[in-house]
Motif scaffolding. Structure first.
Motif, PDB file in Angstrom:
ATOM      1  N   VAL A 164       2.690 -18.417  14.762  1.00 47.68           N
ATOM      2  CA  VAL A 164       2.499 -17.992  16.153  1.00 47.68           C
ATOM      3  C   VAL A 164       1.054 -17.556  16.375  1.00 47.68           C
ATOM      4  N   GLY A 165       0.136 -18.212  15.663  1.00 44.47           N
ATOM      5  CA  GLY A 165      -1.276 -17.899  15.833  1.00 44.47           C
ATOM      6  C   GLY A 165      -1.636 -16.543  15.254  1.00 44.47           C
ATOM      7  N   GLN A 166      -2.516 -15.815  15.967  1.00 42.62           N
ATOM      8  CA  GLN A 166      -2.976 -14.515  15.503  1.00 42.62           C
ATOM      9  C   GLN A 166      -1.942 -13.455  15.869  1.00 42.62           C
TER      10      GLN A 166
ATOM     11  N   ALA B 134       1.701 -14.165  -2.090  1.00 43.15           N
ATOM     12  CA  ALA B 134       1.412 -13.429  -0.860  1.00 43.15           C
ATOM     13  C   ALA B 134       1.376 -14.394   0.315  1.00 43.15           C
ATOM     14  N   VAL B 135       1.726 -13.875   1.495  1.00 38.70           N
ATOM     15  CA  VAL B 135       1.664 -14.664   2.724  1.00 38.70           C
ATOM     16  C   VAL B 135       0.811 -13.914   3.730  1.00 38.70           C
ATOM     17  N   ILE B 136      -0.039 -14.653   4.429  1.00 37.89           N
ATOM     18  CA  ILE B 136      -0.905 -14.071   5.455  1.00 37.89           C
ATOM     19  C   ILE B 136      -0.626 -14.774   6.768  1.00 37.89           C
ATOM     20  N   SER B 137      -0.265 -14.009   7.789  1.00 39.27           N
ATOM     21  CA  SER B 137      -0.024 -14.570   9.117  1.00 39.27           C
ATOM     22  C   SER B 137      -1.265 -14.342   9.970  1.00 39.27           C
TER      23      SER B 137
ATOM     24  N   THR C  78      -0.703 -18.981   7.371  1.00 39.29           N
ATOM     25  CA  THR C  78      -0.137 -19.792   8.451  1.00 39.29           C
ATOM     26  C   THR C  78      -1.207 -20.579   9.194  1.00 39.29           C
ATOM     27  N   ASP C  79      -2.451 -20.064   9.234  1.00 36.90           N
ATOM     28  CA  ASP C  79      -3.494 -20.820   9.925  1.00 36.90           C
ATOM     29  C   ASP C  79      -3.844 -22.101   9.183  1.00 36.90           C
ATOM     30  N   VAL C  80      -3.631 -22.122   7.883  1.00 38.41           N
ATOM     31  CA  VAL C  80      -3.938 -23.291   7.054  1.00 38.41           C
ATOM     32  C   VAL C  80      -2.686 -24.122   6.795  1.00 38.41           C
TER      33      VAL C  80
END
Length: 311
Positions: A67-69, A259-262, A290-292
């Protein structure tokens, strides 16, 4: 002499083509008439992920929706569903499409980590359009109470819904069939809204997942000082991988396998911060963004887990 009756033969290719055409027409009709139906872009986007994840009965799934940033996480196990955060105010169509594709019609729990718009932005639309049984949200004080329209819309939606609303309290445990989740934070009252984030540790079998909201280093250190066990197999980093979150001592205490980064593509905040990435790499922790990678899905059988990404 009787005439020989002409018989028509059907080969496999003809049957496959007919079935494919019928399925295509059904999808066309659904896209055209249903209000929450996915767009063609959504269908193309999510079939890439879901084609590799055939849900198995008894397995647990964690969906990090792109969902973007912003943040939006969906957890499913059979017909049970838990959502953590609800993206931005313009994220509802994306979230609703994802829920439709994954056949989620009801949320057993909606956990709203804190009152920033990139976490509660579409919560009012979700509450107004889906059956939501329970809502867990952070408790605000006079010092940090927000008067934003987004928060007011959320409160109005809750007032009109049948959902039970719980104030997050560190030390509380909730159970949903074979899923349990512990509230680890916030352990104190904070003026900074990021630090009011509900920190949730979800357990399925022998596997643990830690969700940080936007909790920053101050809140992380307070959680450790309070004696909570933050160890987990997977951590969703706080504050989109910001420099102000993911204290190294905290990361060592979690000691995750992944790890996951949104975060949003080319976001103006430059998240995730290079310092945060360096911490992960110093501990040889693989990370997924998620951006990548787009939508990220973790499949877990209670002992082992695997990642499936859109790209």
């Amino acid at each position: 002499m009787a005439k020989k009756r002409r018989t028509r033969s059907y080969n496999k290719k003809s049957i496959i083509k007919a079935v494919a055409f019928t399925a295509f027409m059904i999808v066309c009709i659904l896209v055209a008439v249903l209000p929450n139906a996915p767009t063609w872009g959504d269908i193309s986007k999510w079939t890439k992920v879901n084609s590799g994840v055939v849900e198995k009965e008894g397995n647990f799934y964690v969906h990090f929706i792109d969902v973007g940033q912003a943040d939006c996480i969906l957890m499913t196990c059979g017909d049970k569903a838990i959502m953590i955060d609800a993206g931005e105010t313009d994220s509802y169509k994306t979230i609703a499409s994802y829920l439709t594709i994954n056949n989620v019609k009801k949320l057993d729990y909606l956990i709203l980590t804190h009152a920033h718009a990139d976490h509660i932005g579409s919560a009012d639309d979700i509450i107004n359009n889906y059956e939501v049984e329970n809502v867990i949200m952070t408790r605000l004080t006079e010092e940090n109470m927000t008067t934003s329209d987004v928060y007011s819309n959320l409160l109005n939606a809750l007032a009109s819904s049948k959902a039970k609303v719980y104030a997050a309290k560190a030390g509380d445990t909730y159970k949903l069939d074979d899923i349990s989740f512990d509230i680890l934070g916030p352990v104190k009252d904070y003026k900074e809204l990021n630090n009011t984030s509900v920190v949730v540790k979800v357990t399925y079998g022998n596997t643990k997942f830690l969700f940080q909201g936007d909790a920053e280093a101050k809140a992380e250190k307070d959680i450790l000082a309070a004696g909570y066990d933050v160890s987990a197999d997977v951590i969703k980093l706080g504050h989109h991988g910001s420099r102000t979150s993911t204290d190294l001592d905290y990361l060592r205490a979690v000691n995750p396998q992944a790890a996951v980064i949104s975060c949003g593509l080319n976001n103006s905040y430059k998240h995730p911060n290079p310092e945060t990435i360096a911490k992960l790499e110093s501990m040889s922790i693989p990370y997924y963004r998620t951006d990548v990678r787009g939508n990220i899905v973790i499949e877990c059988d209670g002992n082992n887990f695997s990642f499936n990404c859109e790209r």
